[in-house]
Scaffold this motif. Structure first.
Motif, mmCIF file in Angstrom:
data_model
loop_
_atom_site.group_PDB
_atom_site.id
_atom_site.type_symbol
_atom_site.label_atom_id
_atom_site.label_comp_id
_atom_site.label_asym_id
_atom_site.label_seq_id
_atom_site.Cartn_x
_atom_site.Cartn_y
_atom_site.Cartn_z
ATOM 1 N N GLU A 211 0.911 -1.124 -0.016
ATOM 2 C CA GLU A 211 0.043 -0.067 -0.021
ATOM 3 C C GLU A 211 0.788 1.293 -0.077
ATOM 4 O O GLU A 211 0.647 2.124 -0.724
ATOM 5 N N VAL A 212 2.025 1.153 0.962
ATOM 6 C CA VAL A 212 2.757 2.305 0.882
ATOM 7 C C VAL A 212 3.512 2.588 -0.364
ATOM 8 O O VAL A 212 3.523 3.904 -0.793
ATOM 9 N N THR A 213 3.967 1.377 -0.805
ATOM 10 C CA THR A 213 4.516 1.593 -2.380
ATOM 11 C C THR A 213 3.599 2.190 -3.274
ATOM 12 O O THR A 213 4.014 3.088 -4.031
ATOM 13 N N ALA A 214 2.414 1.825 -3.344
ATOM 14 C CA ALA A 214 1.600 1.975 -4.315
ATOM 15 C C ALA A 214 1.001 3.545 -4.216
ATOM 16 O O ALA A 214 0.715 4.375 -5.062
ATOM 17 N N SER A 215 1.165 4.097 -2.918
ATOM 18 C CA SER A 215 0.792 5.472 -2.565
ATOM 19 C C SER A 215 1.865 6.347 -3.342
ATOM 20 O O SER A 215 1.574 7.655 -3.539
ATOM 21 N N GLY A 216 2.982 5.793 -3.706
ATOM 22 C CA GLY A 216 4.153 6.804 -4.026
ATOM 23 C C GLY A 216 4.445 7.708 -3.127
ATOM 24 O O GLY A 216 5.407 8.623 -3.390
ATOM 25 N N LEU A 217 4.378 7.393 -1.836
ATOM 26 C CA LEU A 217 5.034 8.356 -0.807
ATOM 27 C C LEU A 217 6.574 8.382 -0.863
ATOM 28 O O LEU A 217 7.150 7.456 -0.895
ATOM 29 N N ARG A 218 6.966 9.551 -0.991
ATOM 30 C CA ARG A 218 8.211 9.909 -0.815
ATOM 31 C C ARG A 218 8.810 10.690 0.534
ATOM 32 O O ARG A 218 8.064 11.166 1.129
ATOM 33 N N GLY A 219 9.898 10.230 0.821
ATOM 34 C CA GLY A 219 10.570 10.745 2.127
ATOM 35 C C GLY A 219 10.405 12.148 2.015
ATOM 36 O O GLY A 219 10.802 13.097 1.346
ATOM 37 N N ARG A 220 9.536 12.794 3.096
ATOM 38 C CA ARG A 220 9.477 14.266 3.369
ATOM 39 C C ARG A 220 10.489 15.063 4.004
ATOM 40 O O ARG A 220 10.317 16.173 4.087
ATOM 41 N N GLY A 221 11.492 14.310 4.444
ATOM 42 C CA GLY A 221 12.533 15.062 4.892
ATOM 43 C C GLY A 221 13.272 16.093 3.983
ATOM 44 O O GLY A 221 14.098 16.985 4.164
#
Lengths: 517, 137
Positions: free
Chosen positions: A128-138
């Motif tokens: 799910e996290v991979t599918a979200s495309g979430l990238r490191g926000r730092g």
């Protein structure tokens, strides 16, 4: 029937006098609820009564608010243009819940992400996290799912989840607002990460300049320890070193060492805290995870721009009229953020520069206002979005002074491990001082000796000093171990490129423009 | 010496105990004395040089005691954009309050900002800052 007044107990509201205003309402017989901040900082302290907002308040304004004669009313807060045009995923609860109230958290969808993770299993959680495309926000923008897979696949008896809450960049406060306003969401995100990768221990490393965030997080960790068990979480306090926001120096600091940067590889995902596989993610990355699990990765990925998926909590700061927290899908332009959302400068003067991404981010002139806010567009314009902090400067800003500050800041905060950063930053300060003083370097006593035939006897020209500064930046950019030395050239070179007149007029574009006239 | 031992014992068995111990020592004594470095080094099986290296690395730990009250004034970019440098330059000369530079208190939309202990102050102007310093002296 007493009136219920909701006022934030966020550090920024407190700094603006929220405690005093809250006490005045309580004294007038109102029930006062301390909630998180809506993020409209120019209106703090902001009081909410039946959905209507009043701010910025002082103690003297309280009677008028209660008699309905206050000119400080802003109408329904949720309909305020600053709030209405946002897409709040991570900050969905901002202004609405009491930060340390477990009942408020559960009633507003809290723990749904963690339950979902437990239902679908560790592998599907990472999917799910991979599918979200979430990238490191730092700032680095590394895909979170890939990092998690690496840690999940590593074989080790002990793994860790570390939250990087060392939010040292000027113009950034979103991490602080999450920790002070919605601490359980961050803890839930960490618990999900721990479950997904098979970690049993976690640390939140918070900078010591954030005492309110530390207190809230410690209280929150105690309050929900039974919910996140068997995952054990601990809050650790930094000690005033900016460089500890870099993940490997943060790990060294957690281990009780000097916060010196480590060479990579090995990646922290494989050999991180105490040499064990470790997920190191920024507060905003982990705080986005509960929403992603609860609503699905594809729902998150449906928002955004290009390869930058989802929303970004953008922080409007510096000399801006409407400063605060603005969460929106990637792709909004820089100009919209500064002018339409931020309302231009607080001083009312024209915008001269906007630094995007904190002390290591580039200075952008208004001619860059067309840039869409996403990782790739800013990289293509020789900038970076970093942790999405925007510092607005009006036309009184001296850009060579800002360039000098970037070097001075790097010199003050360098961990000292690599030479380009440790020494280059100090040489950079000296060089910019000479450029600002229009006093290029002359031959020194040894160079003037007749026997040093090959030494140059004359002074450098200003153009040569500028070239030297560019060379120094090149060395720092490519020769430094981490982003502190590596990115300090961004503010320096961008200031030099866009505002050459602040560095002396007889070189580069200004000189040639003069010659053409 | 007993106080050092108490602080060290309170963190026994923790992973990476050095920073939490140093924070407690700094809070209790206002600085990290040499004897504390020796006691901590012995307890954590480190050399004194390693402990001293950590103490000297971090801005929060001080080798010398300073009894003066401290005002931390943010002088990072966002506060610069809101005029903190002019405030700092106009601050009257005094030696009773230690005015320290801090890079960012995370209140970047309402600067210039300062912190005294755990209390934060925003929207400072020359008069407010001078009054704040005066109130500590």
């Amino acid at each position: 029937m007493t009136v219920t007044v909701r006022i934030s107990d966020d550090a920024l509201a407190l700094a603006c006098g929220a405690d005093e205003v809250a006490a005045a309402f309580a004294k007038a017989g109102c029930t006062v609820e301390r909630v998180s901040s809506w993020g409209m900082h120019w209106l703090e302290p902001l009081a909410e009564i039946d959905g209507e907002g009043f701010g910025p308040l002082t103690v003297d304004d309280v009677p008028a608010v209660l008699t309905g004669t206050s000119p400080l009313g802003i109408g329904p807060i949720a309909d305020h243009p600053f709030i209405a045009r946002q897409q709040r995923f991570t900050f969905a609860r901002a202004g609405k819940t009491r930060p340390l109230n477990l009942g408020d958290y559960a009633a507003s969808g809290g723990w749904a992400g963690l339950r979902k993770a437990h239902d679908i299993g560790a592998e599907a959680t990472i999917a799910e996290v991979t599918a979200s495309g979430l990238r490191g926000r730092g700032g680095a923008g590394f895909p979170a799912g890939i990092k998690w897979i690496t840690v999940a696949k590593a074989k080790a008896a002990q793994k860790y989840v570390v939250c990087n809450a060392d939010e040292g960049d000027s113009a950034t406060f979103a991490d602080r607002m999450v920790m002070e306003g919605d601490p359980f969401m961050l803890i839930e995100g960490m618990a999900i990460a721990a479950y997904a990768v098979g970690a049993t221990r976690g640390y939140v490393y918070i900078r010591s300049e954030y005492p309110h965030a530390i207190a809230k997080m410690e209280a929150a960790v105690r309050a929900c320890a039974h919910i996140i068990a068997p995952f054990v979480l601990e809050v650790r306090t930094g000690a005033g070193a900016y460089v500890c926001g870099e993940e490997t120096s943060l790990l060294n600091s957690l281990e009780g060492k000097r916060g010196e940067v480590r060479a990579k590889p090995p990646l922290p995902a494989l050999e991180g805290l105490f040499g064990k596989p470790t997920v190191v993610n920024n507060v905003l990355t982990l705080a986005a995870v509960p929403w992603i699990l609860a609503h699905g990765g594809t729902a998150y990925a449906a928002v955004g721009f290009g390869r930058s998926k989802g929303t970004m909590p953008i922080q409007l700061a510096g000399n801006v009229k409407h400063g605060g927290l603005f969460e929106v899908g990637f792709g909004i332009t820089l100009g919209e953020l500064v002018n339409a959302v931020g309302g231009g400068t607080a001083s009312g003067r024209p915008v001269r520069a906007v630094q995007v991404g904190g002390p290591l981010g580039a200075y952008h002139p208004p001619s860059d206002f067309h840039l869409p806010f996403d990782y790739e567009s800013f990289a293509a314009a020789d900038g970076l979005i970093g942790h999405a902090g925007l510092t607005v400067f009006d036309d009184t800003a001296d850009m060579s002074a800002q360039a000098r500050f970037a070097m001075a800041f790097c010199a003050a905060e360098s961990c000292g491990k690599c030479t380009p950063c440790r020494i280059g930053s100090t040489r950079g300060v000296e060089l910019i001082d000479r450029i600002r003083a229009r006093a290029p370097r002359t031959a020194d006593a040894v160079e003037r000796l007749p026997q040093t035939h090959n030494a140059r006897k004359g002074a450098r020209t200003l153009a040569e000093e500028i070239t030297l500064l560019e060379d120094l930046c090149e060395t720092m950019k490519f020769g430094s171990l981490c982003a502190l030395g590596g990115f300090t050239p961004y503010p320096v070179l961008s200031a030099l490129r866009h505002w050459p007149e602040d560095f002396g007029a007889d070189f580069g574009t200004v000189a040639s423009a003069d010659a053409a006239e | 010496m007993e106080r050092f031992a108490e602080i060290i014992a309170a963190h026994a068995g923790r992973e990476g105990a050095l920073l939490p111990i140093l924070h407690d020592v700094q809070a209790a004594f206002g600085h990290v004395p040499e004897e504390a470095e020796r006691a901590i080094a012995a307890a954590l099986n480190l050399s004194r040089a390693e402990v001293h290296g950590v103490v000297s690395f971090y801005h929060d730990f001080h080798a010398e005691a300073d009894a003066r009250p401290v005002l931390k004034l943010c002088r990072a970019e966002a506060c610069q954009a809101r005029g903190v440098e002019a405030l700092a330059a106009a601050l009257p000369e005094q030696n009773r309050v230690k005015v320290e530079t801090v890079y960012c208190l995370g209140l970047c939309s309402v600067g210039p900002n300062a912190m005294v202990g755990d209390k934060v102050h925003a929207r400072l102007d020359g008069a407010k800052l001078a009054a704040l310093v005066e109130s500590l002296a």
